[in-house]
Design a protein around this motif. Structure first.
Motif, PDB file in Angstrom:
ATOM      1  N   VAL A  72       0.833  -1.201   0.000  1.00 27.34           N
ATOM      2  CA  VAL A  72       0.000   0.000   0.000  1.00 27.34           C
ATOM      3  C   VAL A  72       0.869   1.254   0.000  1.00 27.34           C
ATOM      4  N   ARG A  73       1.948   1.242   0.768  1.00 21.43           N
ATOM      5  CA  ARG A  73       2.851   2.396   0.804  1.00 21.43           C
ATOM      6  C   ARG A  73       3.476   2.631  -0.578  1.00 21.43           C
ATOM      7  N   ASP A  74       3.946   1.550  -1.218  1.00 21.80           N
ATOM      8  CA  ASP A  74       4.535   1.688  -2.558  1.00 21.80           C
ATOM      9  C   ASP A  74       3.506   2.198  -3.568  1.00 21.80           C
ATOM     10  N   ALA A  75       2.287   1.671  -3.479  1.00 21.82           N
ATOM     11  CA  ALA A  75       1.232   2.122  -4.385  1.00 21.82           C
ATOM     12  C   ALA A  75       0.879   3.582  -4.115  1.00 21.82           C
ATOM     13  N   SER A  76       0.917   3.975  -2.853  1.00 17.17           N
ATOM     14  CA  SER A  76       0.620   5.365  -2.502  1.00 17.17           C
ATOM     15  C   SER A  76       1.669   6.306  -3.074  1.00 17.17           C
ATOM     16  N   VAL A  77       2.920   5.896  -3.031  1.00 13.36           N
ATOM     17  CA  VAL A  77       3.991   6.721  -3.612  1.00 13.36           C
ATOM     18  C   VAL A  77       3.804   6.826  -5.120  1.00 13.36           C
ATOM     19  N   ALA A  78       3.478   5.705  -5.756  1.00 13.00           N
ATOM     20  CA  ALA A  78       3.242   5.728  -7.204  1.00 13.00           C
ATOM     21  C   ALA A  78       2.046   6.623  -7.537  1.00 13.00           C
ATOM     22  N   ALA A  79       0.988   6.515  -6.742  1.00 14.39           N
ATOM     23  CA  ALA A  79      -0.192   7.351  -6.972  1.00 14.39           C
ATOM     24  C   ALA A  79       0.156   8.820  -6.779  1.00 14.39           C
ATOM     25  N   ARG A  80       0.951   9.119  -5.775  1.00 13.32           N
ATOM     26  CA  ARG A  80       1.350  10.503  -5.533  1.00 13.32           C
ATOM     27  C   ARG A  80       2.198  11.034  -6.691  1.00 13.32           C
ATOM     28  N   ALA A  81       3.111  10.211  -7.206  1.00 10.64           N
ATOM     29  CA  ALA A  81       3.924  10.642  -8.351  1.00 10.64           C
ATOM     30  C   ALA A  81       3.033  10.928  -9.554  1.00 10.64           C
ATOM     31  N   ASP A  82       2.068  10.052  -9.806  1.00  6.13           N
ATOM     32  CA  ASP A  82       1.140  10.292 -10.913  1.00  6.13           C
ATOM     33  C   ASP A  82       0.332  11.563 -10.687  1.00  6.13           C
ATOM     34  N   TYR A  83      -0.112  11.765  -9.459  1.00  6.37           N
ATOM     35  CA  TYR A  83      -0.870  12.969  -9.117  1.00  6.37           C
ATOM     36  C   TYR A  83      -0.006  14.218  -9.364  1.00  6.37           C
ATOM     37  N   ILE A  84       1.246  14.165  -8.947  1.00  3.28           N
ATOM     38  CA  ILE A  84       2.144  15.307  -9.134  1.00  3.28           C
ATOM     39  C   ILE A  84       2.278  15.634 -10.609  1.00  3.28           C
ATOM     40  N   VAL A  85       2.490  14.617 -11.435  1.00  4.72           N
ATOM     41  CA  VAL A  85       2.640  14.842 -12.868  1.00  4.72           C
ATOM     42  C   VAL A  85       1.358  15.433 -13.451  1.00  4.72           C
ATOM     43  N   GLN A  86       0.211  14.896 -13.067  1.00  2.00           N
ATOM     44  CA  GLN A  86      -1.057  15.396 -13.610  1.00  2.00           C
ATOM     45  C   GLN A  86      -1.382  16.801 -13.117  1.00  2.00           C
ATOM     46  N   SER A  87      -0.836  17.182 -11.962  1.00  6.65           N
ATOM     47  CA  SER A  87      -1.104  18.501 -11.390  1.00  6.65           C
ATOM     48  C   SER A  87      -0.155  19.576 -11.913  1.00  6.65           C
ATOM     49  N   MET A  88       0.920  19.158 -12.552  1.00  2.03           N
ATOM     50  CA  MET A  88       1.900  20.123 -13.050  1.00  2.03           C
ATOM     51  C   MET A  88       1.289  21.000 -14.124  1.00  2.03           C
ATOM     52  N   PRO A  89       1.759  22.226 -14.199  1.00  2.00           N
ATOM     53  CA  PRO A  89       1.365  23.050 -15.351  1.00  2.00           C
ATOM     54  C   PRO A  89       1.794  22.353 -16.644  1.00  2.00           C
ATOM     55  N   ALA A  90       1.041  22.554 -17.685  1.00  2.00           N
ATOM     56  CA  ALA A  90       1.292  21.888 -18.964  1.00  2.00           C
ATOM     57  C   ALA A  90       2.739  22.033 -19.460  1.00  2.00           C
ATOM     58  N   PRO A  91       3.386  23.208 -19.329  1.00  2.00           N
ATOM     59  CA  PRO A  91       4.758  23.318 -19.828  1.00  2.00           C
ATOM     60  C   PRO A  91       5.746  22.379 -19.103  1.00  2.00           C
ATOM     61  N   LEU A  92       5.579  22.223 -17.792  1.00  2.00           N
ATOM     62  CA  LEU A  92       6.463  21.302 -17.061  1.00  2.00           C
ATOM     63  C   LEU A  92       6.182  19.865 -17.456  1.00  2.00           C
ATOM     64  N   ARG A  93       4.901  19.522 -17.522  1.00  2.00           N
ATOM     65  CA  ARG A  93       4.507  18.156 -17.871  1.00  2.00           C
ATOM     66  C   ARG A  93       5.000  17.810 -19.275  1.00  2.00           C
ATOM     67  N   ALA A  94       4.869  18.739 -20.210  1.00  2.00           N
ATOM     68  CA  ALA A  94       5.309  18.495 -21.583  1.00  2.00           C
ATOM     69  C   ALA A  94       6.816  18.256 -21.639  1.00  2.00           C
ATOM     70  N   ALA A  95       7.574  19.034 -20.894  1.00  2.00           N
ATOM     71  CA  ALA A  95       9.032  18.866 -20.878  1.00  2.00           C
ATOM     72  C   ALA A  95       9.413  17.496 -20.318  1.00  2.00           C
ATOM     73  N   LEU A  96       8.776  17.095 -19.215  1.00  2.00           N
ATOM     74  CA  LEU A  96       9.080  15.786 -18.630  1.00  2.00           C
ATOM     75  C   LEU A  96       8.677  14.651 -19.559  1.00  2.00           C
ATOM     76  N   GLU A  97       7.531  14.786 -20.215  1.00  2.00           N
ATOM     77  CA  GLU A  97       7.090  13.733 -21.132  1.00  2.00           C
ATOM     78  C   GLU A  97       8.055  13.577 -22.295  1.00  2.00           C
TER      79      GLU A  97
END
Length: 192
Positions: free
Chosen positions: A114-139
């Motif tokens: 559950v802890r590992d899944a929570s970290v993965a979920a948080r990372a996904d949340y962070i990426v989805q919450s980023m402004p589009a320019p940051l997300r585009a650069a990371l992608e």
């Protein structure tokens, strides 16, 4: 070409349409965000339960349209947090039930999962919450294996700006292990 963020005006209108019980609004919302929701759910619960989490998310949106406040955050961000919360909850429930039936593992294994899944979920949340320019650069850098110069050229920005976006995006992602960090989605963490 990277997708741009949904305009806030669209978010407000969508919330209003859902609050009025407009079925076409739910269909439009599903068409726009189902792949995002399913992808986030799959990352946490895998193939077996991702469809159920996706249904749960859109059912929640339909049944509780007022739980989303467009003034607080973009709809995309809210859906990512809701998906993460429901996916971690489903993971905990299914793993606890499997343990109760005498399945493999221990309570400590469950908590680690559950802890590992929570970290993965948080990372996904962070990426989805980023402004589009940051997300585009990371992608571009991560999925398309572009270096900062190629990323700059693809985005039409300077090398310095591309490096800044990548650095900031990675700094945000580095907080994924810190479930108490400011801006953490509600319910994300080992106790979700």
């Amino acid at each position: 070409m990277p997708k741009t963020d949904v305009p806030p005006r669209w978010d407000r209108k969508m919330q209003q349409r859902l609050a009025c019980g407009e079925a076409a609004a739910l269909s439009e919302l599903y068409d726009r965000f189902a792949s995002l929701v399913h992808g986030l759910a799959h990352r946490v619960v895998g193939d077996e339960h991702a469809d159920a989490v996706t249904r749960d998310v859109f059912a929640h949106v339909w049944e509780h349209p007022d739980s989303y406040d467009p003034a607080q955050e973009p709809l995309r961000t809210w859906l990512a947090a809701l998906t993460s919360r429901l996916a971690v909850r489903r993971l905990r429930t299914t793993k606890t039930a499997a343990l109760a039936r005498g399945g493999p593992g221990t309570a400590e294994d469950l908590e680690r999962t559950v802890r590992d899944a929570s970290v993965a979920a948080r990372a996904d949340y962070i990426v989805q919450s980023m402004p589009a320019p940051l997300r585009a650069a990371l992608e571009l850098a991560y999925f398309q294996r572009r270096d900062y110069r190629q990323t700059a050229a693809d985005l039409g920005v300077t090398d310095d700006e591309a490096r800044r976006r990548l650095r900031l995006g990675l700094q945000l992602l580095a907080t994924a292990h810190d479930t108490g960090a400011p801006g953490a989605p509600p319910g994300i963490g080992g106790a979700a």
